[in-house]
Design an enzyme around this catalytic site. Structure first.
Site, PDB file in Angstrom:
ATOM      1  N   GLY A 195      13.889  -6.630  74.956  1.00 32.07           N
ATOM      2  CA  GLY A 195      14.005  -8.051  74.623  1.00 32.07           C
ATOM      3  C   GLY A 195      12.962  -8.867  75.361  1.00 32.07           C
ATOM      4  O   GLY A 195      13.290  -9.768  76.127  1.00 32.07           O
ATOM      5  N   MET A 196      11.675  -8.528  75.100  1.00 26.33           N
ATOM      6  CA  MET A 196      10.590  -9.143  75.853  1.00 26.33           C
ATOM      7  C   MET A 196      10.597 -10.675  75.809  1.00 26.33           C
ATOM      8  O   MET A 196      10.184 -11.322  76.766  1.00 26.33           O
ATOM      9  CB  MET A 196       9.247  -8.618  75.337  1.00 26.33           C
ATOM     10  CG  MET A 196       8.823  -7.308  75.988  1.00 26.33           C
ATOM     11  SD  MET A 196       7.537  -6.429  75.032  1.00 26.33           S
ATOM     12  CE  MET A 196       6.435  -7.782  74.569  1.00 26.33           C
ATOM     13  N   ARG A 238       2.023  -9.835  69.232  1.00 21.16           N
ATOM     14  CA  ARG A 238       2.194 -11.243  69.566  1.00 21.16           C
ATOM     15  C   ARG A 238       1.052 -12.098  69.003  1.00 21.16           C
ATOM     16  O   ARG A 238      -0.068 -11.626  68.845  1.00 21.16           O
ATOM     17  CB  ARG A 238       2.212 -11.428  71.086  1.00 21.16           C
ATOM     18  CG  ARG A 238       3.586 -11.446  71.689  1.00 21.16           C
ATOM     19  CD  ARG A 238       3.458 -11.433  73.187  1.00 21.16           C
ATOM     20  NE  ARG A 238       2.636 -10.291  73.619  1.00 21.16           N
ATOM     21  CZ  ARG A 238       2.113 -10.154  74.840  1.00 21.16           C
ATOM     22  NH1 ARG A 238       2.289 -11.104  75.737  1.00 21.16           N
ATOM     23  NH2 ARG A 238       1.409  -9.084  75.155  1.00 21.16           N
ATOM     24  N   ASP A 239       1.373 -13.372  68.753  1.00 22.88           N
ATOM     25  CA  ASP A 239       0.331 -14.313  68.357  1.00 22.88           C
ATOM     26  C   ASP A 239      -0.500 -14.684  69.578  1.00 22.88           C
ATOM     27  O   ASP A 239      -0.003 -14.670  70.707  1.00 22.88           O
ATOM     28  CB  ASP A 239       0.980 -15.598  67.815  1.00 22.88           C
ATOM     29  CG  ASP A 239       1.604 -15.368  66.460  1.00 22.88           C
ATOM     30  OD1 ASP A 239       0.870 -14.983  65.542  1.00 22.88           O
ATOM     31  OD2 ASP A 239       2.826 -15.555  66.332  1.00 22.88           O
ATOM     32  N   TRP A 249      19.251   3.016  74.109  1.00 22.38           N
ATOM     33  CA  TRP A 249      18.902   3.084  75.517  1.00 22.38           C
ATOM     34  C   TRP A 249      18.783   4.552  75.881  1.00 22.38           C
ATOM     35  O   TRP A 249      19.770   5.278  75.856  1.00 22.38           O
ATOM     36  CB  TRP A 249      19.980   2.389  76.349  1.00 22.38           C
ATOM     37  CG  TRP A 249      19.620   2.220  77.787  1.00 22.38           C
ATOM     38  CD1 TRP A 249      18.368   2.082  78.321  1.00 22.38           C
ATOM     39  CD2 TRP A 249      20.531   2.141  78.889  1.00 22.38           C
ATOM     40  NE1 TRP A 249      18.449   1.934  79.679  1.00 22.38           N
ATOM     41  CE2 TRP A 249      19.759   1.969  80.059  1.00 22.38           C
ATOM     42  CE3 TRP A 249      21.909   2.216  79.004  1.00 22.38           C
ATOM     43  CZ2 TRP A 249      20.340   1.862  81.324  1.00 22.38           C
ATOM     44  CZ3 TRP A 249      22.488   2.107  80.257  1.00 22.38           C
ATOM     45  CH2 TRP A 249      21.715   1.919  81.402  1.00 22.38           C
ATOM     46  N   TYR A 281      19.368  -4.196  86.648  1.00 24.14           N
ATOM     47  CA  TYR A 281      19.356  -3.147  85.628  1.00 24.14           C
ATOM     48  C   TYR A 281      20.684  -2.416  85.719  1.00 24.14           C
ATOM     49  O   TYR A 281      21.264  -2.303  86.798  1.00 24.14           O
ATOM     50  CB  TYR A 281      18.193  -2.187  85.928  1.00 24.14           C
ATOM     51  CG  TYR A 281      17.736  -1.365  84.746  1.00 24.14           C
ATOM     52  CD1 TYR A 281      17.157  -1.953  83.637  1.00 24.14           C
ATOM     53  CD2 TYR A 281      17.866   0.024  84.763  1.00 24.14           C
ATOM     54  CE1 TYR A 281      16.716  -1.183  82.567  1.00 24.14           C
ATOM     55  CE2 TYR A 281      17.417   0.796  83.689  1.00 24.14           C
ATOM     56  CZ  TYR A 281      16.850   0.183  82.596  1.00 24.14           C
ATOM     57  OH  TYR A 281      16.415   0.947  81.533  1.00 24.14           O
ATOM     58  N   ASN A 334       9.001   7.136  77.569  1.00 25.50           N
ATOM     59  CA  ASN A 334       8.508   6.466  76.365  1.00 25.50           C
ATOM     60  C   ASN A 334       8.435   7.371  75.133  1.00 25.50           C
ATOM     61  O   ASN A 334       8.908   6.980  74.061  1.00 25.50           O
ATOM     62  CB  ASN A 334       7.146   5.813  76.633  1.00 25.50           C
ATOM     63  CG  ASN A 334       7.266   4.661  77.610  1.00 25.50           C
ATOM     64  OD1 ASN A 334       8.291   3.982  77.654  1.00 25.50           O
ATOM     65  ND2 ASN A 334       6.249   4.448  78.421  1.00 25.50           N
TER      66      ASN A 334
END
Lengths: 356, 356
Positions: B266-267, B195-196, B290, B73, B146
């Site tokens: 960027g999961m 997400r699918d 950021w 990081y 968050n």
């Protein structure tokens, strides 16, 4: 000015009773350009007070003209339309309210859907921008689109200082060649990427070097050398993209923090691929640039005039060479359109009999 | 204020001769978090005039903490370091120059490399931001990262007006849930992509709907419905991306002219794919966000204070629910770190014995 006003008021209109028939390359529907473009005649009406009659001296055939005729470009002039958005005109007659343009002056079209592929035409005064007639006809005909695009992209996104670095792909494109020359003039270094596997790779590299390119690499060479390259020179603040596709990962990834990548074309017909971390941790930004949209914004009128003066001066000093071109007599338009649509050969510039 | 100053000046320092030993989760080298993080003891020194001694009430374990310990990081506190960048502290003792923070006040850390995974600590006053102690401990511990990220992304890129539309992927993420709730408060519609193939697709859709989501779709449903969707509602001015990959083509492509896509994660670990034409002809822009970088900028200090007040108020009114969490006793840190590193389970919040 007073003299001019007086002259235009008292002089007899010598064209009053002469009929002028223009020839023009017209399309009545969108489609395959060589099929839908037809040579037609157009009888010109007498001009109105705010109008100007002109002859076209030279007009380019650009890929954007092809896409406009195909109906796939965001510029959609009402049909039937005359092709061509770029060229240089000579003023032949001015309306009684036109005081700032005289017979013999040179001008370029202001709106994108102007239609330069014609021998003669009439337009509102406000659709013309006067330019210097000390330029060559080719310099004048190609002043508006490519040099302006290169100039604005270097001026409007990041504050470039002497010693800064710009990276660009498609460096051999018309805009690419102008970026190199403008950067040389501004003392900005350029890293220039060209396609892999070009038959004339060596000549292209040499030619771009002569224009002032600091580094010229194929895309594959760039991927391999990108780390070591920017240990020796500062990371670029600006990247210019006319190719898109996967190669953008390396161009975006090499940018300095807060650097910007500006897209003005997509020759690969692929989406851009950009590394996520560069957005989050280096705060890079991605923008697009479209000259037509910039020109349309009335707020840019003064900046546009100033820019054309700078570009004219640089052209007159020989610091901005136009991209390599081929002059084509107006009557041979068919082959020139076909070649441009097929994407081969040098940039085609239509020239007119009276002017050739 | 005068009374406070006087008090801190005349009262005897009751801790002067008592030794306080803090327990802390320390790493001496970068590596696999469960292996390199050790519970160590740290004897606290007497505080200096500008310092504050605190106890930690609760501290989160975030994926960014894991990546910081791994050394991947961009935040790299000097080693040895204490883990954790988020949490809520209670002030236990203030130095003689500290006039605007009192014993019993609650605070959150200002710098990202603070190290909240400890029972007690000493920090310069300037490293702490006072917050309301009317919040629940969980609300307070999760206020900084968050909710602030969601708030800034909605405020700083485009001027959103009631009735505007925001599209986001990873809508079930912590930030995603907060975006939905803030947008509901601001009367902005949200199109939310998940997400699918999630086993709990129905429950997730229902839950996001309860939070205030206007539309919730899987990525595949979105691709199929994107055209018809934005015939019924305005095209989004803002897209928020924490996934990247190929799906971005549809999110970027559906943006309104001059719309912006902001990337904060960027999961998918894939680059972003963006259509070229959207840059050129719709003038969309891509930015990154950021929170750490925004916080670091001293110019944002006043905005930050104001934002925390707004977020506190919304939390107290029940308009901002924290993401679902699991409280973990400090001593059971090992499993909590392992689970977060493996990316499963609810968000882990360490709680301390005295506070539990």
């Amino acid at each position: 000015m007073h003299v001019k006003l007086l002259n235009s008021f008292v002089r007899p209109n010598i064209n009053l009773f002469r009929t002028i028939v223009a020839q023009q390359l017209e399309y009545k529907e969108h489609g395959d350009p060589p099929s839908v473009v037809r040579l037609t005649n157009q009888t010109l009406q007498p001009i109105r007070a705010d109008e100007v009659r002109y002859k076209v001296m030279a007009a380019t055939i650009n890929p954007a003209d092809i896409n406009t005729i195909q109906g796939i470009y965001p510029i959609k002039p009402p049909l039937p339309a005359v092709g061509g958005m770029e060229g240089v005109l000579r003023v032949e007659e001015v309306g009684s309210n036109v005081w700032d343009l005289a017979v013999g002056d040179w001008a370029i079209p202001s709106p994108a859907g102007f239609g330069t592929w014609r021998t003669d035409g009439i337009a509102p005064r406000t659709d013309l921008i006067k330019i210097s007639n000390r330029l060559s006809i080719v310099q004048a005909a190609t002043l508006a689109v490519n040099p302006s695009t290169a100039y604005r992209m270097l001026k409007d996104f990041v504050d470039l200082m002497p010693g800064d670095v710009v990276v660009q792909n498609g460096a051999n494109s018309a805009v690419g060649q102008l970026v190199i020359q403008l950067c040389r003039h501004f003392n900005i270094s350029t890293v220039n990427l060209i396609r892999d596997g070009k038959a004339d790779e060596k000549e292209t590299k040499d030619y771009l070097g002569e224009l002032g390119a600091d580094v010229v690499l194929t895309e594959t060479e760039f991927k391999r050398k990108v780390r070591s390259l920017f240990e020796k020179m500062p990371s670029p603040k600006l990247a210019l993209n006319c190719v898109s596709g996967r190669g953008i990962i390396y161009m975006a990834g090499c940018l300095a923090p807060k650097g910007k990548l500006v897209t003005y074309g997509g020759m690969s017909k692929q989406p851009l691929h950009v590394p996520t971390g560069a957005f989050i941790f280096k705060e890079i930004q991605l923008h697009g640039f479209w000259m037509t949209s910039w020109n349309r914004d009335a707020a840019n009128a003064v900046k546009r005039r100033k820019m054309l003066d700078v570009l004219t001066q640089l052209s007159l000093e020989g610091k901005l060479l136009p991209v390599k071109y081929q002059l084509v007599p107006f009557k041979e338009y068919q082959q020139a359109i076909e070649a441009t649509a097929a994407g081969h050969g040098r940039k085609k510039i239509l020239v007119f009999e009276w002017c050739g």
